[in-house]
Design an enzyme around this catalytic site. Sequence first.
Site, PDB file in Angstrom:
ATOM      1  N   TYR A  33       0.827  -1.199   0.000  1.00 55.34           N
ATOM      2  CA  TYR A  33       0.000   0.000   0.000  1.00 55.34           C
ATOM      3  C   TYR A  33       0.861   1.248   0.000  1.00 55.34           C
ATOM      4  O   TYR A  33       2.075   1.185   0.244  1.00 55.34           O
ATOM      5  CB  TYR A  33      -0.952  -0.005   1.199  1.00 55.34           C
ATOM      6  CG  TYR A  33      -0.307   0.359   2.517  1.00 55.34           C
ATOM      7  CD1 TYR A  33       0.504  -0.537   3.201  1.00 55.34           C
ATOM      8  CD2 TYR A  33      -0.505   1.625   3.079  1.00 55.34           C
ATOM      9  CE1 TYR A  33       1.089  -0.189   4.414  1.00 55.34           C
ATOM     10  CE2 TYR A  33       0.071   1.971   4.288  1.00 55.34           C
ATOM     11  CZ  TYR A  33       0.865   1.065   4.949  1.00 55.34           C
ATOM     12  OH  TYR A  33       1.459   1.409   6.146  1.00 55.34           O
ATOM     13  N   ARG A  52       8.381   3.903  -4.623  1.00 49.21           N
ATOM     14  CA  ARG A  52       8.412   2.908  -3.549  1.00 49.21           C
ATOM     15  C   ARG A  52       7.402   1.795  -3.812  1.00 49.21           C
ATOM     16  O   ARG A  52       7.673   0.620  -3.544  1.00 49.21           O
ATOM     17  CB  ARG A  52       8.133   3.568  -2.191  1.00 49.21           C
ATOM     18  CG  ARG A  52       8.287   2.575  -1.037  1.00 49.21           C
ATOM     19  CD  ARG A  52       8.181   3.230   0.313  1.00 49.21           C
ATOM     20  NE  ARG A  52       6.898   3.907   0.483  1.00 49.21           N
ATOM     21  CZ  ARG A  52       6.618   4.730   1.494  1.00 49.21           C
ATOM     22  NH1 ARG A  52       7.530   4.990   2.415  1.00 49.21           N
ATOM     23  NH2 ARG A  52       5.435   5.298   1.588  1.00 49.21           N
ATOM     24  N   LYS A 150      -2.473 -15.987  16.451  1.00 47.92           N
ATOM     25  CA  LYS A 150      -2.768 -16.542  15.118  1.00 47.92           C
ATOM     26  C   LYS A 150      -3.402 -15.468  14.248  1.00 47.92           C
ATOM     27  O   LYS A 150      -4.624 -15.453  14.050  1.00 47.92           O
ATOM     28  CB  LYS A 150      -3.682 -17.767  15.266  1.00 47.92           C
ATOM     29  CG  LYS A 150      -3.743 -18.632  14.020  1.00 47.92           C
ATOM     30  CD  LYS A 150      -4.284 -19.994  14.357  1.00 47.92           C
ATOM     31  CE  LYS A 150      -4.549 -20.856  13.150  1.00 47.92           C
ATOM     32  NZ  LYS A 150      -3.370 -21.145  12.346  1.00 47.92           N
ATOM     33  N   GLU A 182       9.695 -22.660  13.483  1.00 48.59           N
ATOM     34  CA  GLU A 182       8.630 -23.577  13.065  1.00 48.59           C
ATOM     35  C   GLU A 182       8.550 -23.610  11.550  1.00 48.59           C
ATOM     36  O   GLU A 182       9.307 -22.921  10.861  1.00 48.59           O
ATOM     37  CB  GLU A 182       7.292 -23.151  13.678  1.00 48.59           C
ATOM     38  CG  GLU A 182       6.876 -21.737  13.315  1.00 48.59           C
ATOM     39  CD  GLU A 182       5.616 -21.264  14.013  1.00 48.59           C
ATOM     40  OE1 GLU A 182       4.757 -22.085  14.357  1.00 48.59           O
ATOM     41  OE2 GLU A 182       5.504 -20.043  14.213  1.00 48.59           O
ATOM     42  N   LEU A 206       3.721 -20.292  16.842  1.00 47.02           N
ATOM     43  CA  LEU A 206       2.293 -20.450  17.117  1.00 47.02           C
ATOM     44  C   LEU A 206       2.117 -21.659  18.027  1.00 47.02           C
ATOM     45  O   LEU A 206       2.757 -22.694  17.814  1.00 47.02           O
ATOM     46  CB  LEU A 206       1.511 -20.669  15.815  1.00 47.02           C
ATOM     47  CG  LEU A 206       0.003 -20.706  16.038  1.00 47.02           C
ATOM     48  CD1 LEU A 206      -0.540 -19.311  16.341  1.00 47.02           C
ATOM     49  CD2 LEU A 206      -0.716 -21.292  14.848  1.00 47.02           C
TER      50      LEU A 206
HETATM   51  N1  PDD Z   1      -1.567 -23.245  10.290  1.00 45.25           N
HETATM   52  N2  PDD Z   1       2.580 -22.725  13.178  1.00 45.25           N
HETATM   53  C1  PDD Z   1       2.054 -21.917  12.251  1.00 45.25           C
HETATM   54  C2  PDD Z   1       2.857 -20.731  11.812  1.00 45.25           C
HETATM   55  C3  PDD Z   1       0.776 -22.183  11.706  1.00 45.25           C
HETATM   56  O1  PDD Z   1       0.254 -21.354  10.792  1.00 45.25           O
HETATM   57  C4  PDD Z   1       0.073 -23.327  12.144  1.00 45.25           C
HETATM   58  C5  PDD Z   1      -1.294 -23.670  11.609  1.00 45.25           C
HETATM   59  C6  PDD Z   1       0.672 -24.158  13.107  1.00 45.25           C
HETATM   60  C7  PDD Z   1      -0.014 -25.389  13.662  1.00 45.25           C
HETATM   61  O2  PDD Z   1      -1.091 -25.016  14.477  1.00 45.25           O
HETATM   62  P1  PDD Z   1      -2.368 -26.022  14.618  1.00 45.25           P
HETATM   63  O3  PDD Z   1      -1.814 -27.329  15.028  1.00 45.25           O
HETATM   64  O4  PDD Z   1      -3.196 -25.369  15.640  1.00 45.25           O
HETATM   65  O5  PDD Z   1      -3.024 -26.101  13.236  1.00 45.25           O
HETATM   66  C8  PDD Z   1       1.916 -23.823  13.613  1.00 45.25           C
HETATM   67  C9  PDD Z   1      -2.858 -23.549   9.667  1.00 45.25           C
HETATM   68  C10 PDD Z   1      -3.109 -25.025   9.522  1.00 45.25           C
HETATM   69  C11 PDD Z   1      -2.955 -22.811   8.333  1.00 45.25           C
HETATM   70  O6  PDD Z   1      -2.626 -21.636   8.373  1.00 45.25           O
HETATM   71  O7  PDD Z   1      -3.371 -23.368   7.311  1.00 45.25           O
END
Ligand code: PDD
Length: 286
Positions: A33, A52, A150, A182, A206
């Site tokens: 944006y 930009r 999340k 992760e 997460l």
């Molecule tokens: N993603 N880490 C990240 C960065 C995630 O986006 C997710 C889940 C997990 C696993 O969390 P859970 O077991 O509660 O699904 C870990 C979902 C599945 C998605 O964005 O599609």
Amino acid sequence: MSRTVYVNGQYLPEEEAKVSIFDRGFLFADGVYEVTSVLGGKLVDFGGHAKRLERSLKELDMAAPVDMDELLEIHRQLVEKNGIDEGLIYLQITRGAAADRDFAFPPEDTPPTIVLFTQSKPGLADSPAARTGIKVISIEDQRWGRRDIKTVQLLYPSMGKMMAKAAGADDAWMVEDGFVTEGTSNNAYIIKNGTLITRHLGNEILHGITRAAVLRFAREAQMTVEERPFTIDEAKEADEAFITSASAFVMPVVELDGQTIGAGAPGAVSARLREIYLDEMRKAAV
Ligand code: PDD
């Protein structure tokens, strides 16, 4: 009074302007944006903003839906149609609406979404705050250090997924300060000598719902579980590796940065944990 806004080639009253719920800006923050100010009915430093914007689009491999001359014209039209003397023009371009939610970018021919709207701000230049000054506080720069929440701030995971694809892989494990945090959309695990190792909970990852269940099942099965950071080198030397998420359940990982993990096939422990997870979750499903 209703504004006239611009959406994908059309000037419309703001109530009629709509974008899809599948828009990647909405689902993945996959958009860029600019905000340009208007003083005396004219655009301030449009050239700087256009430049930009072009850079932001390029960095994200995103197509520009209009060229910069057209963009200037749209800005001017909006200033005129809305009678803006002092104010702002907000512009947003996203990677458009794909057929479905997918971390991978949609096909190249997916039209980008472009939206512009004005905000009238009389007194923007002659601001009272500029006469008195403002107060600030200090906070830690955590952009975006709160991965425990999340949110839909999924642009980097989405880019990571594309990096993995480009490298002939299925997903990417992200590394910070030398340790795996992760996967792009899943939690990451290794198994060494029967011990299950996964990063501890904190702001860096997460808190996976699948993770919590899998660790519970592993402990119930008398496995030793270590919740601690691990490195890519340690993972390469592991007997097994896997990821967990609501969409992948327990998914074995057999290769990391081109190096085979264990026997290069799903390991027995990962396979067993997947089985237990699916059995238990089917039983408890509501
Ligand atoms: N993603 N880490 C990240 C960065 C995630 O986006 C997710 C889940 C997990 C696993 O969390 P859970 O077991 O509660 O699904 C870990 C979902 C599945 C998605 O964005 O599609």
